[in-house]
Design a protein around this motif. Structure first.
Motif, PDB file in Angstrom:
ATOM      1  N   TRP A 147     -44.401 -36.066  18.764  1.00  0.00           N
ATOM      2  CA  TRP A 147     -43.844 -34.735  18.980  1.00  0.00           C
ATOM      3  C   TRP A 147     -43.318 -34.579  20.413  1.00  0.00           C
ATOM      4  O   TRP A 147     -42.242 -34.026  20.625  1.00  0.00           O
ATOM      5  CB  TRP A 147     -44.880 -33.671  18.675  1.00  0.00           C
ATOM      6  CG  TRP A 147     -44.421 -32.299  19.072  1.00  0.00           C
ATOM      7  CD1 TRP A 147     -44.898 -31.522  20.079  1.00  0.00           C
ATOM      8  CD2 TRP A 147     -43.326 -31.572  18.498  1.00  0.00           C
ATOM      9  NE1 TRP A 147     -44.187 -30.337  20.177  1.00  0.00           N
ATOM     10  CE2 TRP A 147     -43.214 -30.353  19.207  1.00  0.00           C
ATOM     11  CE3 TRP A 147     -42.438 -31.827  17.458  1.00  0.00           C
ATOM     12  CZ2 TRP A 147     -42.256 -29.401  18.901  1.00  0.00           C
ATOM     13  CZ3 TRP A 147     -41.481 -30.865  17.157  1.00  0.00           C
ATOM     14  CH2 TRP A 147     -41.395 -29.676  17.869  1.00  0.00           C
ATOM     15  N   ALA A 474     -39.562 -21.359  21.709  1.00  0.00           N
ATOM     16  CA  ALA A 474     -39.692 -21.895  20.356  1.00  0.00           C
ATOM     17  C   ALA A 474     -40.444 -23.223  20.363  1.00  0.00           C
ATOM     18  O   ALA A 474     -41.301 -23.476  19.502  1.00  0.00           O
ATOM     19  CB  ALA A 474     -38.314 -22.067  19.733  1.00  0.00           C
ATOM     20  N   VAL A 478     -44.013 -23.857  18.452  1.00  0.00           N
ATOM     21  CA  VAL A 478     -44.003 -24.831  17.363  1.00  0.00           C
ATOM     22  C   VAL A 478     -44.912 -26.026  17.659  1.00  0.00           C
ATOM     23  O   VAL A 478     -45.353 -26.720  16.737  1.00  0.00           O
ATOM     24  CB  VAL A 478     -42.551 -25.306  17.103  1.00  0.00           C
ATOM     25  CG1 VAL A 478     -42.501 -26.488  16.164  1.00  0.00           C
ATOM     26  CG2 VAL A 478     -41.726 -24.157  16.537  1.00  0.00           C
ATOM     27  N   THR A 479     -45.243 -26.261  18.938  1.00  0.00           N
ATOM     28  CA  THR A 479     -45.944 -27.486  19.317  1.00  0.00           C
ATOM     29  C   THR A 479     -47.239 -27.701  18.541  1.00  0.00           C
ATOM     30  O   THR A 479     -47.451 -28.762  17.942  1.00  0.00           O
ATOM     31  CB  THR A 479     -46.232 -27.487  20.829  1.00  0.00           C
ATOM     32  OG1 THR A 479     -45.006 -27.626  21.542  1.00  0.00           O
ATOM     33  CG2 THR A 479     -47.157 -28.641  21.205  1.00  0.00           C
ATOM     34  N   PRO A 481     -48.536 -26.237  15.633  1.00  0.00           N
ATOM     35  CA  PRO A 481     -48.400 -26.482  14.187  1.00  0.00           C
ATOM     36  C   PRO A 481     -47.601 -27.740  13.869  1.00  0.00           C
ATOM     37  O   PRO A 481     -47.922 -28.432  12.884  1.00  0.00           O
ATOM     38  CB  PRO A 481     -47.684 -25.224  13.675  1.00  0.00           C
ATOM     39  CG  PRO A 481     -47.069 -24.594  14.874  1.00  0.00           C
ATOM     40  CD  PRO A 481     -47.950 -24.933  16.022  1.00  0.00           C
ATOM     41  N   ALA A 482     -46.588 -28.052  14.660  1.00  0.00           N
ATOM     42  CA  ALA A 482     -45.797 -29.253  14.377  1.00  0.00           C
ATOM     43  C   ALA A 482     -46.637 -30.511  14.586  1.00  0.00           C
ATOM     44  O   ALA A 482     -46.633 -31.427  13.744  1.00  0.00           O
ATOM     45  CB  ALA A 482     -44.561 -29.281  15.272  1.00  0.00           C
TER      46      ALA A 482
END
Length: 499
Positions: A147, A474, A478-479, A481-482
């Motif tokens: 990620w 964003a 998102v970090t 959950p992604a």
């Protein structure tokens, strides 16, 4: 052969040489990174001969090395970006300083928070056998690294701590269900998405306002600078000494609160004593202009960036090697230790990986942080660095979870928005703007309302790029959950392949 045909052939050859050279430069960084990962594999293979299931440790070591490269490529930009954006140091100089201090912080004082990564997230009472525990840690580490690699590629500075946290959450859920996670701690981490940038922005704006009131807003800026710059340097020395005593050196020394205060007072006084003659001597050679006065903050800014890198290396190296250290401890000792011991070779992989990742892949994020959000000079960048240290100290004292990445970015936005506010105040309450070079001839011939609307639109774009607010926010949101979703997927795959 005609001369024109020969010229065309020479141009084709020249273009091919340029393309080959550019391709070689693009491939050199990944090539060096692969050599590092190979070296990590060989080193881990050599030292794990006495550990049961040593092949798992070797695989984890390679993943940790990959994660360390990504931490260096993404996270370190928040420390050096403002200094580079302010032109206080060149990109090469920033890479050199940061690599040394990041590695030194990781090797000398790193790893204190390794034991908290799994224990603060996995709910007490959750039983994971050795193999399951190893797969959870490996999945979390690999997912976080992937990620962060994606975020670095698109130019988004994200929190590596949050990426690792999200990775552990995802793999723990995949292994043991929703009840395996301590959701209260995850909620506190989510709260830091707001707390960290807001505090960073407020402290940075306050520091910039103080500099304006005491120095840059005065008629005789040089005389004011002689008095106040040493005071700001003393404040920096005090704050950073307390920051390093409580955060950066906590692995080797944990002083009491009263000792931390005494350390701050002592180093603050020392910073003032050293800065006084140096600032006075330098002030004799500058003009009474903000640009020249800002140069007095150049050396303090570089020192602050170096100290931030040391503290970052000491604290955030655990994001790269924490899961690896937990795996080594679990397979090597099979004991539920209160803390996780960290072998030197594990720390070395993290330290070298962070330094290499910074040098090979860091410049892109450094430019994003330092140049593409708002325009910085030495004073504004100094305020951002000071804000980061103050915010971490204040949050630690109050027990609030904060992210150094979010603090630094929030500080940059804070000084940018404060400058926009000042610009609007000048337009609303002054007949003629203070800086004639910013006057638009069309604005002078327009009505006051038109001039104000046009100037607000132009200055808003020039001082703070709004599009970065949405993209960075964003990426932050998102970090977790992604990384969690990716980690769960990786765990499922590894569980099928390695069981």
């Amino acid at each position: 052969m005609s001369k024109s045909a020969l010229d065309k052939d020479l141009k084709r050859v020249s273009g091919l040489e340029v393309a080959t050279h550019d391709l070689g430069r693009k491939l050199s960084a990944p090539g060096i990174a692969l050599v590092f990962l190979l070296a990590a594999t060989l080193w881990a293979s050599h030292v794990v001969t006495d550990i049961q299931s040593g092949y798992l440790v070797v695989i984890a070591a390679v993943i940790a090395g990959y994660m360390a490269l990504n931490v260096g490529a993404n996270d370190v930009a928040n420390n050096m970006g403002p200094a580079v954006g302010a032109k206080a140091v060149t990109m090469l100089g920033a890479l050199f300083i940061a690599a040394i201090f990041e590695a030194a912080g990781a090797l000398l004082a790193g790893g204190d928070v390794v034991n908290t990564l799994a224990r603060d997230i996995v709910a007490p009472g959750t039983h994971l056998d050795d193999m399951t525990f190893v797969l959870v840690m490996m999945s979390a580490l690999l997912a976080a690294a992937l990620w962060i690699n994606i975020a670095t590629y698109i130019g988004a500075p994200v929190s590596t701590t949050h990426a690792v946290v999200g990775g552990i959450v995802g793999s723990a859920i995949a292994a043991a269900g929703l009840y395996a996670v301590t959701w209260q701690n995850i909620a506190m981490i989510a709260a830091s998405w707001v707390i960290s940038p807001v505090l960073g922005g407020l402290f940075a704006a306050l520091a910039l306002a103080l500099v304006h009131v005491t120095i840059t807003g005065r008629i005789d800026k040089i005389s004011s600078a002689r008095l106040w710059v040493p005071i700001f340097v003393a404040a920096m020395a005090a704050i950073f000494s307390m920051y390093l005593a409580t955060k950066g050196l906590s692995r080797v020394w944990k002083p009491e609160n009263w000792m931390v205060v005494l350390i701050g007072i002592g180093f603050g006084a020392l910073g003032w004593i050293i800065a006084m003659p140096l600032i006075r001597r330098r002030s004799l050679t500058i003009e009474n202009r903000t640009k020249h006065v800002a140069s007095l903050f150049r050396v303090p800014l570089i020192v602050a960036a170096a100290l931030m890198s040391f503290g970052h290396g000491a604290n955030d190296v655990s994001n790269a090697i924490g899961p690896l250290a937990a795996i080594v401890d679990r397979l090597g000792a099979h004991a539920d230790h209160a803390t996780v011991g960290i072998p030197f070779w594990v720390m070395a992989i993290g330290a070298v990986g962070i330094a290499l990742g910074l040098a090979l892949f860091g410049p892109r994020l450094i430019r994003t942080v330092g140049e593409q959000i708002t325009k910085l000079n030495e004073i504004r960048a100094f305020c951002v660095a000071l804000s980061a240290a103050v915010t971490v100290l204040a949050a630690s004292a109050l027990g609030m979870p904060v992210s150094s990445t979010h603090i630094a970015i929030g500080g940059i936005f804070g000084v940018g928005f404060l400058r926009e506010y000042w610009q609007r105040q000048v337009l609303e309450f002054s007949a003629v703007p203070r800086h004639a070079r910013h006057v638009d001839p069309e604005t002078l011939n327009a009505t006051p309302e038109e001039a104000l609307a046009r100037s607000r639109k132009q200055e808003g774009r020039r001082l703070v790029r709004r599009r970065h607010i949405l993209s960075i926010a964003a990426a932050w949101i998102v970090t977790v959950p992604a990384a969690g979703a990716l980690s769960a997927l990786v765990y499922v795959v590894l569980n099928l392949v390695m069981r």
